[in-house]
Design a protein around this motif. Structure first.
Motif, mmCIF file in Angstrom:
data_model
loop_
_atom_site.group_PDB
_atom_site.id
_atom_site.type_symbol
_atom_site.label_atom_id
_atom_site.label_comp_id
_atom_site.label_asym_id
_atom_site.label_seq_id
_atom_site.Cartn_x
_atom_site.Cartn_y
_atom_site.Cartn_z
ATOM 1 N N THR A 75 5.719 9.976 4.183
ATOM 2 C CA THR A 75 4.945 11.113 4.648
ATOM 3 C C THR A 75 4.007 11.574 3.538
ATOM 4 O OG1 THR A 75 5.074 13.256 5.768
ATOM 5 C CG2 THR A 75 6.663 12.856 3.999
ATOM 6 N N ILE A 76 2.938 12.225 3.911
ATOM 7 C CA ILE A 76 1.944 12.701 2.954
ATOM 8 C C ILE A 76 2.573 13.750 2.031
ATOM 9 C CG2 ILE A 76 -0.229 13.994 2.745
ATOM 10 C CD1 ILE A 76 -0.695 11.177 3.742
ATOM 11 N N CYS A 77 2.280 13.639 0.739
ATOM 12 C CA CYS A 77 2.769 14.612 -0.247
ATOM 13 C C CYS A 77 1.953 15.904 -0.160
ATOM 14 C CB CYS A 77 2.600 14.073 -1.663
ATOM 15 S SG CYS A 77 3.762 12.799 -2.132
ATOM 16 N N MET A 78 2.618 16.974 -0.473
ATOM 17 C CA MET A 78 1.952 18.262 -0.608
ATOM 18 C C MET A 78 2.149 18.697 -2.058
ATOM 19 S SD MET A 78 0.807 18.636 2.257
ATOM 20 C CE MET A 78 0.715 19.599 3.711
ATOM 21 N N ASN A 79 1.067 18.974 -2.761
ATOM 22 C CA ASN A 79 1.124 19.484 -4.137
ATOM 23 C C ASN A 79 1.767 18.523 -5.125
ATOM 24 O OD1 ASN A 79 0.034 21.925 -3.129
ATOM 25 N ND2 ASN A 79 2.083 22.569 -2.522
ATOM 26 N N CYS A 80 1.543 17.238 -4.968
ATOM 27 C CA CYS A 80 2.078 16.261 -5.903
ATOM 28 C C CYS A 80 0.935 15.580 -6.649
ATOM 29 C CB CYS A 80 2.880 15.187 -5.173
ATOM 30 S SG CYS A 80 4.418 15.802 -4.485
ATOM 31 N N ILE B 43 0.463 10.237 -3.505
ATOM 32 C CA ILE B 43 -0.181 10.489 -2.208
ATOM 33 C C ILE B 43 0.870 10.668 -1.119
ATOM 34 C CG2 ILE B 43 -1.703 9.509 -0.443
ATOM 35 C CD1 ILE B 43 -3.126 8.028 -2.797
ATOM 36 N N VAL B 44 1.912 9.842 -1.149
ATOM 37 C CA VAL B 44 2.996 9.946 -0.164
ATOM 38 C C VAL B 44 4.333 9.983 -0.884
ATOM 39 C CG1 VAL B 44 1.695 8.661 1.595
ATOM 40 C CG2 VAL B 44 3.372 7.470 0.212
ATOM 41 N N HIS B 45 5.350 10.433 -0.180
ATOM 42 C CA HIS B 45 6.690 10.294 -0.728
ATOM 43 C C HIS B 45 7.576 9.581 0.272
ATOM 44 C CE1 HIS B 45 7.644 14.199 1.238
ATOM 45 N NE2 HIS B 45 8.904 13.841 1.142
ATOM 46 N N LYS B 46 8.601 8.969 -0.299
ATOM 47 C CA LYS B 46 9.492 8.085 0.426
ATOM 48 C C LYS B 46 10.787 8.836 0.720
ATOM 49 C CE LYS B 46 9.932 4.301 -1.970
ATOM 50 N NZ LYS B 46 10.172 2.968 -2.552
ATOM 51 N N ILE B 47 11.253 8.723 1.950
ATOM 52 C CA ILE B 47 12.484 9.367 2.390
ATOM 53 C C ILE B 47 13.447 8.269 2.828
ATOM 54 C CG2 ILE B 47 13.498 10.904 4.122
ATOM 55 C CD1 ILE B 47 10.504 11.990 4.457
ATOM 56 N N LEU B 48 14.649 8.273 2.280
ATOM 57 C CA LEU B 48 15.664 7.328 2.720
ATOM 58 C C LEU B 48 16.405 7.956 3.888
ATOM 59 C CD1 LEU B 48 17.234 4.696 2.426
ATOM 60 C CD2 LEU B 48 18.691 5.847 0.741
ATOM 61 N N GLY B 49 16.260 7.374 5.063
ATOM 62 C CA GLY B 49 16.890 7.898 6.277
ATOM 63 C C GLY B 49 18.358 7.533 6.370
ATOM 64 N N ASP B 50 19.043 8.174 7.294
ATOM 65 C CA ASP B 50 20.463 7.898 7.505
ATOM 66 C C ASP B 50 20.694 6.529 8.139
ATOM 67 O OD1 ASP B 50 19.456 8.581 9.990
ATOM 68 O OD2 ASP B 50 21.063 9.974 10.479
ATOM 69 N N ASP B 51 19.612 5.872 8.546
ATOM 70 C CA ASP B 51 19.699 4.521 9.113
ATOM 71 C C ASP B 51 19.429 3.437 8.070
ATOM 72 O OD1 ASP B 51 17.013 4.979 8.711
ATOM 73 O OD2 ASP B 51 16.418 4.656 10.802
ATOM 74 N N GLY B 52 19.236 3.859 6.799
ATOM 75 C CA GLY B 52 18.982 2.918 5.717
ATOM 76 C C GLY B 52 17.527 2.512 5.576
ATOM 77 N N LYS B 53 16.651 3.007 6.445
ATOM 78 C CA LYS B 53 15.227 2.684 6.380
ATOM 79 C C LYS B 53 14.504 3.730 5.532
ATOM 80 C CE LYS B 53 14.839 0.679 10.997
ATOM 81 N NZ LYS B 53 14.180 0.829 12.289
ATOM 82 N N VAL C 215 0.833 -1.208 0.000
ATOM 83 C CA VAL C 215 0.000 0.000 0.000
ATOM 84 C C VAL C 215 0.868 1.259 0.000
ATOM 85 C CG1 VAL C 215 -1.659 1.334 1.369
ATOM 86 C CG2 VAL C 215 -2.009 -1.118 1.037
ATOM 87 N N LEU C 216 1.947 1.279 0.791
ATOM 88 C CA LEU C 216 2.830 2.444 0.812
ATOM 89 C C LEU C 216 3.446 2.696 -0.560
ATOM 90 C CD1 LEU C 216 4.620 1.958 4.245
ATOM 91 C CD2 LEU C 216 2.983 3.755 3.649
ATOM 92 N N ASN C 217 3.892 1.644 -1.219
ATOM 93 C CA ASN C 217 4.460 1.800 -2.560
ATOM 94 C C ASN C 217 3.408 2.251 -3.563
ATOM 95 O OD1 ASN C 217 7.265 1.341 -2.250
ATOM 96 N ND2 ASN C 217 6.809 -0.802 -1.864
ATOM 97 N N SER C 218 2.198 1.760 -3.425
ATOM 98 C CA SER C 218 1.094 2.199 -4.278
ATOM 99 C C SER C 218 0.807 3.687 -4.055
ATOM 100 C CB SER C 218 -0.149 1.361 -3.973
ATOM 101 O OG SER C 218 -1.282 1.892 -4.592
ATOM 102 N N PHE C 219 0.810 4.113 -2.791
ATOM 103 C CA PHE C 219 0.601 5.532 -2.474
ATOM 104 C C PHE C 219 1.703 6.396 -3.079
ATOM 105 C CE2 PHE C 219 -1.976 4.872 1.730
ATOM 106 C CZ PHE C 219 -3.101 4.536 0.987
ATOM 107 N N CYS C 220 2.940 5.895 -3.094
ATOM 108 C CA CYS C 220 4.053 6.635 -3.715
ATOM 109 C C CYS C 220 3.803 6.811 -5.205
ATOM 110 C CB CYS C 220 5.378 5.920 -3.497
ATOM 111 S SG CYS C 220 6.026 6.053 -1.833
ATOM 112 N N GLU C 221 3.417 5.734 -5.867
ATOM 113 C CA GLU C 221 3.152 5.779 -7.309
ATOM 114 C C GLU C 221 1.997 6.713 -7.642
ATOM 115 O OE1 GLU C 221 2.486 1.727 -8.473
ATOM 116 O OE2 GLU C 221 4.533 1.128 -7.947
ATOM 117 N N ASP C 222 1.027 6.825 -6.739
ATOM 118 C CA ASP C 222 -0.155 7.652 -6.973
ATOM 119 C C ASP C 222 0.042 9.114 -6.573
ATOM 120 O OD1 ASP C 222 -1.399 5.347 -7.833
ATOM 121 O OD2 ASP C 222 -2.499 5.016 -5.964
#
Length: 131
Positions: free
Chosen positions: A67-72, A53-63, A44-51
């Motif tokens: 978070t919800i997208c704004m204006n995307c 709705i959310v964007h993915k952040i690569l953290g300094d811990d590798g995870k 679902v998270l990956n689907s939300f990214c493709e749509d």
């Protein structure tokens, strides 16, 4: 073809909207408990990214954090901003200022992932008051 909105998708979306910070899949799993399995959250998270709705952040811990997208939109993600992780409280957030990275001639940017670690305004003011 319209995508189906399911109860599970709505639970995950509501959890993301209610969060005051970017969250990892593990955090969502803890919040949702046994009601949603790990693989479904990931899908679902990956689907939300493709749509858009959310964007993915690569953290300094590798995870990855989400978070919800704004204006995307599905066709155009706009995330040329830094992400900030507080070393005290662990909050990960999008900083509001857009960044324009000047690339050499012939280069074309597709994605940008700027990540800064430090102390958020709340934690830095708390530590300043303790001295």
């Amino acid at each position: 073809m319209a995508k189906r909105n399911t109860i599970t998708k709505q639970l995950i979306l509501d959890s993301l909207k209610d969060s005051k910070t970017a969250v990892s899949q593990e955090i969502l799993q803890k919040e949702l408990g046994e009601s949603v399995d790990r693989a479904t959250i990931y899908r679902v998270l990956n689907s939300f990214c493709e749509d858009g709705i959310v964007h993915k952040i690569l953290g300094d811990d590798g995870k990855f954090y989400f978070t919800i997208c704004m204006n995307c939109s599905e066709k155009q993600h706009k995330h040329n901003h830094f992400h900030f992780k507080c070393l005290t409280c662990g909050k990960i957030e999008c900083l509001p200022n857009e960044v324009d990275v000047k690339l050499p001639a012939g280069y074309q940017s597709v994605t940008f992932n700027g990540f800064i670690s430090g102390y958020c305004s709340n934690c830095s003011s708390l530590s300043a008051n303790s001295f």
